[in-house]
Design a protein around this motif. Structure first.
Motif, PDB file in Angstrom:
ATOM      1  N   PHE A  75       1.068  -0.968  -0.024  1.00 55.52           N
ATOM      2  CA  PHE A  75      -0.417  -0.712  -0.336  1.00 55.52           C
ATOM      3  C   PHE A  75       0.833   1.444  -0.367  1.00 55.52           C
ATOM      4  N   LEU A  76       0.791   2.347  -1.227  1.00 55.17           N
ATOM      5  CA  LEU A  76       1.129   3.276  -1.061  1.00 55.17           C
ATOM      6  C   LEU A  76       0.709   4.560   0.222  1.00 55.17           C
ATOM      7  N   GLU A  77       1.615   4.555   1.137  1.00 58.21           N
ATOM      8  CA  GLU A  77       0.636   4.942   2.138  1.00 58.21           C
ATOM      9  C   GLU A  77       0.206   6.687   2.054  1.00 58.21           C
ATOM     10  N   THR A  78       1.305   7.133   1.379  1.00 59.89           N
ATOM     11  CA  THR A  78       2.082   9.091   1.817  1.00 59.89           C
ATOM     12  C   THR A  78       1.281   9.530   0.313  1.00 59.89           C
ATOM     13  N   GLU A  79       0.975   7.987  -0.761  1.00 57.39           N
ATOM     14  CA  GLU A  79       0.009   8.875  -1.763  1.00 57.39           C
ATOM     15  C   GLU A  79      -1.357   8.749  -1.559  1.00 57.39           C
ATOM     16  N   ALA A  80      -2.221   8.038  -0.742  1.00 55.77           N
ATOM     17  CA  ALA A  80      -3.563   7.698  -0.529  1.00 55.77           C
ATOM     18  C   ALA A  80      -3.878   9.420  -0.102  1.00 55.77           C
ATOM     19  N   ASP A 108      -8.718   2.244  -5.324  1.00 54.37           N
ATOM     20  CA  ASP A 108      -8.158   0.870  -3.816  1.00 54.37           C
ATOM     21  C   ASP A 108      -7.336   0.481  -4.319  1.00 54.37           C
ATOM     22  N   LYS A 109      -7.359   0.294  -5.640  1.00 50.46           N
ATOM     23  CA  LYS A 109      -5.780  -0.454  -6.778  1.00 50.46           C
ATOM     24  C   LYS A 109      -5.055   0.173  -6.987  1.00 50.46           C
ATOM     25  N   ARG A 110      -5.403   1.892  -7.446  1.00 53.00           N
ATOM     26  CA  ARG A 110      -4.385   2.709  -7.466  1.00 53.00           C
ATOM     27  C   ARG A 110      -3.478   2.714  -6.704  1.00 53.00           C
ATOM     28  N   LEU A 111      -3.747   2.021  -5.491  1.00 56.75           N
ATOM     29  CA  LEU A 111      -2.200   2.641  -4.328  1.00 56.75           C
ATOM     30  C   LEU A 111      -1.777   1.200  -4.224  1.00 56.75           C
ATOM     31  N   PHE A 143       2.372  -3.159 -17.132  1.00 52.80           N
ATOM     32  CA  PHE A 143       1.823  -2.124 -17.427  1.00 52.80           C
ATOM     33  C   PHE A 143       2.682  -1.189 -17.838  1.00 52.80           C
ATOM     34  N   VAL A 144       1.892  -0.040 -18.643  1.00 46.40           N
ATOM     35  CA  VAL A 144       1.885   1.234 -19.204  1.00 46.40           C
ATOM     36  C   VAL A 144       1.512   1.636 -19.434  1.00 46.40           C
ATOM     37  N   ASP A 145       1.487   2.678 -18.211  1.00 39.67           N
ATOM     38  CA  ASP A 145       0.107   3.361 -18.545  1.00 39.67           C
ATOM     39  C   ASP A 145      -1.038   3.637 -18.713  1.00 39.67           C
ATOM     40  N   SER A 146      -1.700   2.156 -18.524  1.00 36.78           N
ATOM     41  CA  SER A 146      -3.228   1.926 -18.889  1.00 36.78           C
ATOM     42  C   SER A 146      -3.769   1.054 -18.169  1.00 36.78           C
ATOM     43  N   ALA A 147      -3.192   0.987 -17.326  1.00 40.59           N
ATOM     44  CA  ALA A 147      -4.207   0.604 -15.798  1.00 40.59           C
ATOM     45  C   ALA A 147      -3.842   1.191 -14.346  1.00 40.59           C
ATOM     46  N   LEU A 174       0.388   4.062 -10.075  1.00 39.00           N
ATOM     47  CA  LEU A 174       0.885   5.025  -9.651  1.00 39.00           C
ATOM     48  C   LEU A 174       2.597   5.284 -10.611  1.00 39.00           C
ATOM     49  N   ASP A 175       2.293   5.051 -11.437  1.00 41.89           N
ATOM     50  CA  ASP A 175       3.594   4.330 -12.460  1.00 41.89           C
ATOM     51  C   ASP A 175       5.055   5.658 -11.602  1.00 41.89           C
ATOM     52  N   LYS A 176       4.860   6.676 -11.444  1.00 41.28           N
ATOM     53  CA  LYS A 176       6.280   7.738 -10.981  1.00 41.28           C
ATOM     54  C   LYS A 176       6.657   7.157  -9.466  1.00 41.28           C
ATOM     55  N   ALA A 177       5.031   7.374  -8.656  1.00 41.62           N
ATOM     56  CA  ALA A 177       5.130   6.843  -7.823  1.00 41.62           C
ATOM     57  C   ALA A 177       6.105   5.344  -6.939  1.00 41.62           C
TER      58      ALA A 177
END
Length: 307
Positions: free
Chosen positions: A31-36, A59-62, A130-134, A137-140
Motif C-alpha cells: 500500500f502506498l501510504e503517502t500517496e493515498a 484502492d487498486k491505484r494505491l 503495465f504501461v500507463d494503461s491501468a 501510480l507509475d511515478k510513485a
C-alpha cells in the motif's frame, strides 16, 4: 534465499538493460501510504477534469497486491524517448513522446520479452505488465524504486538523464532485493512553475490536470475554453514546456529506439502544411502514433484554436 533474491534482481536489471531500458528499480509491493491522501485530495479538487477514469479503482491505484494476485515486487523501468531532432520551430508543436510509434505497443513488447526471460531463467513466476494503461501510480513506484524523485511539475526527474522517458512496470509474485528512494534535487528552482502558461502547476508538486495544455489538446473532448486563447504557445498535441525548462533536462541524450523515430515529414512540416493538413496526411504522418488518440477532428480543433 537472500542470495537468490540478489541474483534474480541482478538478472532482471541486466535483462532490462539488454532490452534497451534506461534503468530498472525494484520495490516491495504494498500500500502506498503517502500517496493515498494526495490522490484523494487531487480528485476532490477536480484536478482530473473530465478524466473520469481517474476516479475508478481508487484502492487498486494505491495497492498493487489488489491488482495482481500474490504480488510481491514492483519492477519499475524507464525507456528514453528524447529525440535527436525536433520539429521545424515555425510549426505547431507536438509532445516529443508522440514523435514515433505509440509507446504502449513498443514497451508492451519489451515487457513481454522481459517476463519471458524471467520465467525462462527463474522458473514459475507470474506477473503482469503495465504501461500507463491501468490503475498503477507509475511515478510513485519509480520514485520508491530509486529511479528518480518527483519534481515540482509532478514528473519523475533523474540527475543523469532528466525526465524525457516513459515509465512502465512488471508486477511479479516473486520476492526480490529492493531499492531505496533517492533524495529530491529540485532545491529552490521554480522554472517549471514560472514557465507554465496556463498556471497548471498550482503549487510545488501539485498539478491541476484540468488546466494543463496536454489535457486540453488530448483528453478534453469538447471545445477548448475561450479564456485559454493565446496561452498554448503553439502546442497542438500535448505540451513539453515544464520539461523543456527543467535544468535537469540539459542532460537528456537522444534515444536509440528506431520505433520512436518520427516520420521524416513531421520534422519538416511548415505552419502552412499543418493548417492545410488532410485526413490522408494525418493517417500517413501519424501512422501508429499516439497522436491518433486525439483523432483527426481533435487535431483539427487544436490547430484551429492556435490560429
Amino acid at each position: 534465499m537472500i542470495e537468490n533474491k540478489s541474483k534474480y534482481s541482478q538478472f532482471i536489471k541486466s535483462e532490462a538493460k539488454r532490452l534497451g531500458f534506461l534503468s530498472c528499480g525494484i520495490s516491495k509491493a504494498g500500500f502506498l501510504e503517502t500517496e493515498a491522501p494526495r490522490l484523494e485530495s487531487w480528485l476532490k479538487n477536480n484536478a482530473h477534469g473530465q478524466m473520469a477514469y481517474m476516479e475508478n479503482h481508487f484502492d487498486k491505484r494505491l495497492d498493487p497486491t489488489l491488482l495482481v494476485e500474490d504480488s510481491k515486487s514492483v519492477v519499475s523501468l524507464l525507456l528514453n524517448y528524447y529525440p535527436s531532432e525536433i520539429q521545424n520551430p515555425e510549426s505547431p508543436k507536438i509532445s516529443k513522446y508522440a514523435y514515433g510509434q505509440d509507446y504502449h505497443f513498443v514497451i508492451k513488447e519489451k515487457l513481454k520479452e522481459l517476463l519471458f526471460s524471467i520465467q525462462n531463467e527463474i522458473g514459475e513466476v507470474s506477473g503482469r505488465a503495465f504501461v500507463d494503461s491501468a490503475p498503477v501510480l507509475d511515478k510513485a513506484w519509480a520514485a520508491k524504486s530509486g529511479l528518480g524523485w518527483i519534481g515540482k511539475n509532478s514528473n519523475l526527474l533523474t540527475k543523469s538523464v532528466g525526465s524525457f522517458y516513459f515509465i512502465a512496470e512488471l508486477i511479479l509474485d516473486l520476492e526480490l532485493e529492493y531499492d531505496h528512494a533517492v533524495t529530491n534535487h529540485c532545491g529552490s528552482c521554480t522554472a517549471c512553475i514560472d514557465a507554465c502558461p496556463t498556471e497548471a502547476i498550482a503549487a510545488p508538486y501539485v498539478v491541476d490536470g484540468s488546466k494543463c495544455i496536454s489535457y486540453f489538446t488530448i483528453e478534453l473532448k469538447e471545445n477548448i475554453p475561450s479564456e485559454m486563447k493565446g496561452k498554448f504557445d503553439d502546442w497542438a498535441f500535448g505540451c513539453d514546456i515544464c520539461q523543456d525548462v527543467c535544468p535537469w533536462n540539459k542532460f537528456s541524450k537522444s534515444h536509440n529506439e528506431p520505433l520512436f523515430n518520427p516520420n521524416p515529414d513531421l520534422l519538416t512540416m511548415t505552419r502552412k502544411d499543418w493548417q492545410e493538413i488532410t485526413e490522408e496526411t494525418f493517417r500517413t504522418v501519424f501512422k501508429n502514433s499516439a497522436v491518433k488518440r486525439t483523432k483527426f477532428e481533435g487535431l483539427r480543433r487544436n490547430l484551429d484554436f492556435l490560429k
